[in-house]
Enzyme design. Structure first.
Site, mmCIF file in Angstrom:
data_model
loop_
_atom_site.group_PDB
_atom_site.id
_atom_site.type_symbol
_atom_site.label_atom_id
_atom_site.label_comp_id
_atom_site.label_asym_id
_atom_site.label_seq_id
_atom_site.Cartn_x
_atom_site.Cartn_y
_atom_site.Cartn_z
ATOM 1 N N GLU A 1 0.729 -1.242 0.183
ATOM 2 C CA GLU A 1 -0.036 -0.102 0.050
ATOM 3 C C GLU A 1 0.685 1.153 -0.067
ATOM 4 O OE1 GLU A 1 -3.562 2.400 1.683
ATOM 5 O OE2 GLU A 1 -2.830 0.407 3.260
ATOM 6 N N CYS B 1 -6.632 1.221 2.319
ATOM 7 C CA CYS B 1 -7.601 1.999 2.237
ATOM 8 C C CYS B 1 -6.915 3.924 1.199
ATOM 9 C CB CYS B 1 -6.885 3.667 3.709
ATOM 10 S SG CYS B 1 -7.668 2.397 5.336
ATOM 11 N N ASN C 1 -11.869 -3.015 -0.125
ATOM 12 C CA ASN C 1 -10.544 -3.344 0.398
ATOM 13 C C ASN C 1 -11.569 -3.815 1.949
ATOM 14 O OD1 ASN C 1 -7.920 -2.829 2.202
ATOM 15 N ND2 ASN C 1 -9.105 -0.617 3.213
ATOM 16 N N GLU C 2 -11.755 -3.175 2.906
ATOM 17 C CA GLU C 2 -11.931 -3.711 3.957
ATOM 18 C C GLU C 2 -13.512 -3.012 4.836
ATOM 19 O OE1 GLU C 2 -8.893 -3.479 7.187
ATOM 20 O OE2 GLU C 2 -9.865 -0.571 7.100
#
Length: 664
Positions: free
Chosen positions: A24, A234, A376-377
């Site tokens: 990331e 993120c 993503n999450e």
């Protein structure tokens, strides 16, 4: 203590690509990190981002001259009007009043040179107005005393009509005269005049593929990763959907990749505070996309691993924003179409729309992408309807590309008490998979926990349903809570050994856990928003943390099958010993053992059904739990390789250690 029995009984097939990397662009991992570009704000497009008073409050300013300063009597002016690329409309108009006037670049911590190495210089320029004597520029790196440590003269085209109206790209090679740090990148003119500049670049000649910083690439290569998940994290979501990671903006020629500010520039915008008086932030953290999706695929190819790109689903970062695209809207359909187009970009023939784009970037052959992450999450809310979004992506992708393996999300944590969506999302995916086995290849789980949690959850996957697989996509032991900025000391031996212990349980359950990756991957010292991180670096050096060596040991010393432990491993937990054996096709056994005790332990091994001749031990640790690596002592905690010995069935485990015992 009882003997560890090694039974010649295969149990679970281990995926050859199980141990991977999660990349990331956090902690200056891309620009200022793996991307070998040394110039900061090379395209005069930097944006300053401010965190506001709480979630959903942020704002930005254009500061296109950030990092650039005048030398002598010259004047810098940020202008637009006739740019090289409309995606990046601003450029430098420089007014030189006399010979020697010029400008410098901040270059993060300054330029680091290695004596004798070549550095590739390039820039675009337009000779707007200059007398005849202003026919060249000198690009130089000066040390802190102003001495020339390497320079090159570049002749400009005459300021005729064509030179004034059209940009020209100039290239040169600068050879370093000596080793320096904190050097000043300087461009000076040979006389008075007006010259415009854009896309100023300096890349060391040893950059891998001309893109990747070599020492960082070499550390990644040492793990022999099975896959890379990219670009986050993120960063995929963005603080706002307008600044999300839109991969299509990154699969263009470099000049046409629109500069973006980073979600991590306003990491604390979700915490209420007074602007300018809150937690430390990094307002000039930008993304030039010198590493875009094309380069990520190249990186995977160069490392010999699989690509696992992750896509936005029309939801901005749920920690920072309330912004979503309506799942029933035409706009959302474009997000879905982007996912379908990605498969064509990665794998399609050169005569397809997006396969042609890949070929024009320099890679006519397919990248043979197998997996795509959907979100993503993200966690389900009645406002965002994440699960409906996932279903829409799955249907569209599999209608055209049924072979693509999709990765779902279990949310930001495996703590089902704090995050009830964890069970909700798992239950939904498992239910759908009963009628549609390809609905999800694996579900992405994240856990950043104290070291004790990892030791207490060795059986975490023992009773998981085996139909849908697990991607342990982000995990790390966080001593002292973790999450802090610029604290390499958090990557200590205690955390690494607890991770190694937990991974024995992950490996033992290789029939359900198919993929696993530590996070975050990189942290630039002095520029990090998050600690701990696997690899730390500065302008000159880099080093692997104890957690890096754990990943390396798993990446290099794992068999093709686990061996049945018959549940006996649990009886060793109370003794602070955690183990798991695996076997290769050639009969070599790797016995991984973590010793979390503050004392050396001697183990007896009983190899039932084997006829081993030799044994060898690789060991990490033997120091105090708080020990960590640093730029000054990069290998203080590193793997020590013992000599190969005749099989004896006895091994000594250092205190606070993780070992791989190789039995043949």
């Amino acid at each position: 203590m009882e003997k560890i029995n090694i039974y010649n009984s295969k149990k679970a097939l281990i995926q050859p690509d199980m141990t991977g990397l999660f990349f990331e662009d956090i902690n200056y991992a891309a620009d200022g990190g793996l991307y070998a570009e040394m110039i900061e704000n090379r395209n005069f497009e930097f944006i300053k981002a401010y965190s506001g008073t709480g979630k959903g409050d942020w704002y930005t300013d254009l500061e296109g001259l950030y990092g650039w300063n005048a030398v002598g009597t010259g004047e810098l002016k940020l202008v637009s009007g006739s740019p090289i690329a409309e995606e990046n409309p601003h450029y430098l108009r420089f007014y030189s009043k006399k010979a020697g006037d010029g400008f410098t670049n901040k270059a993060y911590d300054g330029i680091t040179l290695k004596a004798g190495m070549d550095y590739n210089i390039s820039f675009y320029a337009r000779n707007v107005f200059a007398p005849e004597q202003t026919d060249s520029v000198i690009v130089a790196v000066l040390d802190q005393e102003g001495k020339d440590c390497g320079s090159v003269k570049i002749t400009l085209e005459k300021n005729d009509k064509e030179a004034r109206c059209f940009w020209k790209k100039y290239t040169a090679v600068l050879k370093a005269g000596k080793n320096i740090r904190g050097g000043k990148f300087t461009v000076t003119l040979s006389g008075e005049g007006i010259v415009e500049f854009d896309f100023v670049s300096m890349i060391p000649s040893d950059a891998v593929c001309g893109i990747f910083r070599k020492d960082l690439f070499d550390l990644l290569n040492g793990i022999h990763p099975g896959f890379i998940r990219f670009p986050g994290g993120c960063i995929v979501e963005g603080t706002t959907l307008a600044n999300r990671y839109d991969y299509k903006k990154t699969i263009k020629p470099l000049e046409h990749r629109k500069n973006n500010w980073s979600r991590w520039a306003v990491h604390y915008s979700w915490q209420p505070h007074i602007p300018g008086d809150g937690p430390e932030v990094y307002p000039y953290y930008n993304q030039t996309y010198g590493i875009g999706f094309y380069e990520y695929f190249l990186l995977c190819e160069k490392l010999g691993c699989k690509a696992l790109p992750v896509l936005n689903v029309g939801i901005a970062c749920q920690f920072q924003s309330y912004e979503v695209v309506d799942v029933d809207s035409e706009e959302f359909k474009q997000y879905v179409q982007d996912a379908v187009d990605l498969v064509e970009f990665a794998n399609g023939p050169v005569d397809s729309k997006w396969g042609k784009v890949r070929a024009e970037l320099g890679h006519p052959e397919s990248f043979n992408m197998e997996m795509v992450g959907i979100g993503n999450e993200q966690w389900e809310t009645k406002e965002n309807r994440f699960l409906d979004r996932y279903a829409a992506f799955e249907k569209a992708i599999h209608e055209k590309y049924p072979e693509i393996k999709l990765i779902g999300s279990a949310g930001p944590s495996v703590d089902s008490v704090q995050w009830p969506q964890f069970n909700l999302q798992w239950d939904y995916i498992r239910k759908q998979a009963k009628n549609n086995p390809g609905f999800a290849y694996a579900v992405d789980e994240h856990y950043y926990m104290p070291p004790a949690w990892f030791l207490e959850h060795l059986d975490f996957y023992d009773n998981y349903d085996r139909q849908v697989k697990v991607f342990a996509g982000e995990y790390a032991a966080h001593p002292e809570g973790g999450g802090s900025m610029n604290r390499p000391s958090l990557n200590n031996l205690e955390g690494a050994v607890s991770e190694a212990a937990f991974l024995t349980g992950v490996e033992r359950n290789a029939d359900v856990v198919y993929l696993a990756s530590y996070a975050p991957l990189f942290g630039r010292i002095g520029y990090s928003q998050w600690s701990p991180d696997m690899i730390w670096f500065d302008d000159e050096k880099s080093y692997g943390t104890p957690s890096y060596y754990v990943q390396k040991m798993y990446g290099n010393y794992t068999g093709n099958w686990t061996l049945d432990t018959k549940g006996e491993q649990a009886s060793f937990y109370k003794e602070g010993i955690y183990y798991n054996p695996s076997i290769k096709e050639d009969g070599t056994v790797f016995l991984k053992v973590a010793n979390v005790n503050d004392k050396e332990i001697e183990l007896d091994l009983n190899a039932e059904g084997f006829n081993f001749k030799t044994q060898k031990i690789l060991s990490l640790g033997g120091l105090e739990k708080s020990t960590y690596n640093s730029v000054e002592e990069p290998e203080k905690v590193s793997v020590k390789e013992g000599a190969e010995e005749a099989w004896s069935g006895k091994v000594k485990l250092k205190k606070n250690s993780f070992s791989v015992i190789i039995l043949k």
